[in-house]
Motif scaffolding. Sequence first.
Motif, short mmCIF file in Angstrom:
data_model
loop_
_atom_site.label_atom_id
_atom_site.label_comp_id
_atom_site.label_asym_id
_atom_site.label_seq_id
_atom_site.Cartn_x
_atom_site.Cartn_y
_atom_site.Cartn_z
N ILE A 342 -3.60 -0.58 -12.84
CA ILE A 342 -4.92 -1.20 -12.66
C ILE A 342 -6.00 -0.13 -12.61
CG2 ILE A 342 -6.37 -2.43 -10.98
CD1 ILE A 342 -3.91 -4.14 -10.29
N ILE A 343 -5.75 0.94 -11.86
CA ILE A 343 -6.73 2.02 -11.75
C ILE A 343 -6.92 2.72 -13.10
CG2 ILE A 343 -7.33 4.17 -10.57
CD1 ILE A 343 -7.31 1.58 -8.83
N ARG A 344 -5.83 2.98 -13.78
CA ARG A 344 -5.89 3.68 -15.08
C ARG A 344 -6.60 2.82 -16.13
NH1 ARG A 344 -0.98 4.90 -15.34
NH2 ARG A 344 -1.12 7.09 -14.76
N ASP A 345 -6.21 1.54 -16.21
CA ASP A 345 -6.79 0.66 -17.23
C ASP A 345 -8.30 0.47 -17.04
OD1 ASP A 345 -4.30 0.40 -18.30
OD2 ASP A 345 -3.96 -1.66 -17.63
N ASN A 346 -8.72 0.47 -15.78
CA ASN A 346 -10.14 0.23 -15.49
C ASN A 346 -10.93 1.53 -15.30
OD1 ASN A 346 -10.53 -2.84 -15.11
ND2 ASN A 346 -8.66 -2.42 -13.95
N LYS A 347 -10.22 2.67 -15.42
CA LYS A 347 -10.87 3.99 -15.28
C LYS A 347 -11.73 4.05 -14.02
CE LYS A 347 -10.89 4.61 -20.31
NZ LYS A 347 -11.69 4.79 -21.53
N SER A 348 -11.13 3.60 -12.91
CA SER A 348 -11.89 3.48 -11.66
C SER A 348 -11.48 4.50 -10.60
CB SER A 348 -11.75 2.07 -11.10
OG SER A 348 -10.39 1.73 -10.93
N GLY A 349 -10.73 5.53 -10.98
CA GLY A 349 -10.36 6.53 -10.00
C GLY A 349 -9.36 7.54 -10.53
N ILE A 350 -8.79 8.30 -9.61
CA ILE A 350 -7.84 9.35 -9.94
C ILE A 350 -6.46 8.98 -9.39
CG2 ILE A 350 -7.26 11.79 -9.62
CD1 ILE A 350 -10.23 12.37 -9.33
N ILE A 351 -5.45 9.12 -10.23
CA ILE A 351 -4.06 8.85 -9.82
C ILE A 351 -3.41 10.17 -9.42
CG2 ILE A 351 -1.83 7.97 -10.60
CD1 ILE A 351 -3.52 6.24 -12.61
N ILE A 352 -2.86 10.18 -8.21
CA ILE A 352 -2.27 11.39 -7.63
C ILE A 352 -0.80 11.13 -7.34
CG2 ILE A 352 -2.40 12.97 -5.65
CD1 ILE A 352 -5.41 11.51 -5.54
N PRO A 353 0.08 12.05 -7.64
CA PRO A 353 1.50 11.84 -7.30
C PRO A 353 1.65 11.59 -5.80
CG PRO A 353 1.24 13.77 -8.71
CD PRO A 353 -0.14 13.35 -8.32
N PRO A 354 2.50 10.65 -5.41
CA PRO A 354 2.65 10.36 -3.98
C PRO A 354 3.21 11.56 -3.21
CG PRO A 354 4.33 9.23 -5.27
CD PRO A 354 3.36 9.81 -6.24
#
Length: 405
Positions: A342-354
């Motif tokens: 959801i975050i990636r598709d909407n370009k709404s933030g940064i994804i960080i490894p847990p």
Amino acid sequence: MHILFLTDNFPPEGNAPAIRTFEHAKEWVKKDTKVTVITCAPNFPEGRVYSGYKNNWLKKEIIDGINIWRVKTYITANEGIFKRTLDYMSFMASSFFFSIFIKKVDVVIGTSPQFFTVLSAWAIAKIKGVKFIFELRDIWPASIEAVGAIKNNFIINLLRKIEIFLYRQADLIVSVTYSFRKELIGRGIEESKIHVVYNGVDLTTFIPSDKNPKMLKDYDLCNKFIAGYVGTHGMAHGLETIIEAARILQDDDEIRILLAGGGSERSRIEKFVIQENLKNIVLIPRQSRESMPDLWSICDVALVNLKNKPLFKTVIPSKIFEAMSMGLPILISIPEGESTKIIRDNKSGIIIPPEDPFKLAKAIKEMKSNEDKHHEYCRNSIAAAKNFDRMKLARQMHELIIGII
């Protein structure tokens, strides 16, 4: 149509199950549907009855057209397996008993995560000879097994058998994620009866706004860049990662890490922050639901965090939608899955490894220093939130309920 809804969380409690049920029911009432909610005295997560309420055998009230029956239960804090199980089972028993006296019901809905409530809903539906709906908010008991809350194989196997029994008995399963739906289909549950209605957000309540000046002053946050974790502090959330990221960022006096909420891990986190003298962490207690937009408003970015467990690929923390609606960039640190998509598709933030505090700290610094990127994520979050309008989702679930009746 008369819907009987069983849930052990309901406003003034402000957690995700409580708010989803309330906002859905409020919308259903507008559709000329009678809704009766069986719940308990508000007490989550501290296990203390809220001011103005008592743990009576039965208290009836009407809020926004919703009939609410609050029944007596064993009340405890959201911590400790034995006491929490007593809490769950006491609600199962009392909700079942008082539901018997509710007349002319067309459908009974029970909501998870824990399914003792759902077991009560199934039994009442059987007695009344009406349809039974399982609202699936979590894959339980797998979620408690993932965080090590229960390790006894006999108990886990027993809970799994109850879980499968309820899936098979349900006339309709409403899942909050497509990952849960896929999981159930893989376990042999009839595909046609499993539908997805995402969690969402009330777009009229959570609106981008200036930072609340009183909150900034009260917590000494003026002129600070604030990365906020707002929500339950539980075993699954892995807040140690955020605390360690705060330690890494100690030398930057312009950054503050905000931890707001309550839960089973809250007291331990408070003690640790004090012992380690982490001055850049600001601890804010659980706030009322009405205060949540103000609380979100003082944040510059939203932190969404879970432990690195395979099961957490399937969940979507509801705080994502509130943060989006407030126009906040989201720094999400959970296993790759439906939430990160959801975050990636909407370009709404940064994804960080847990469980990677160094990369989390780096992302916070990047959001502080790169104003253009920050504004881009803000705009994208606001646009994405429109896809998760709670009112539209409530109407979607209402149509599913009508469909099985």
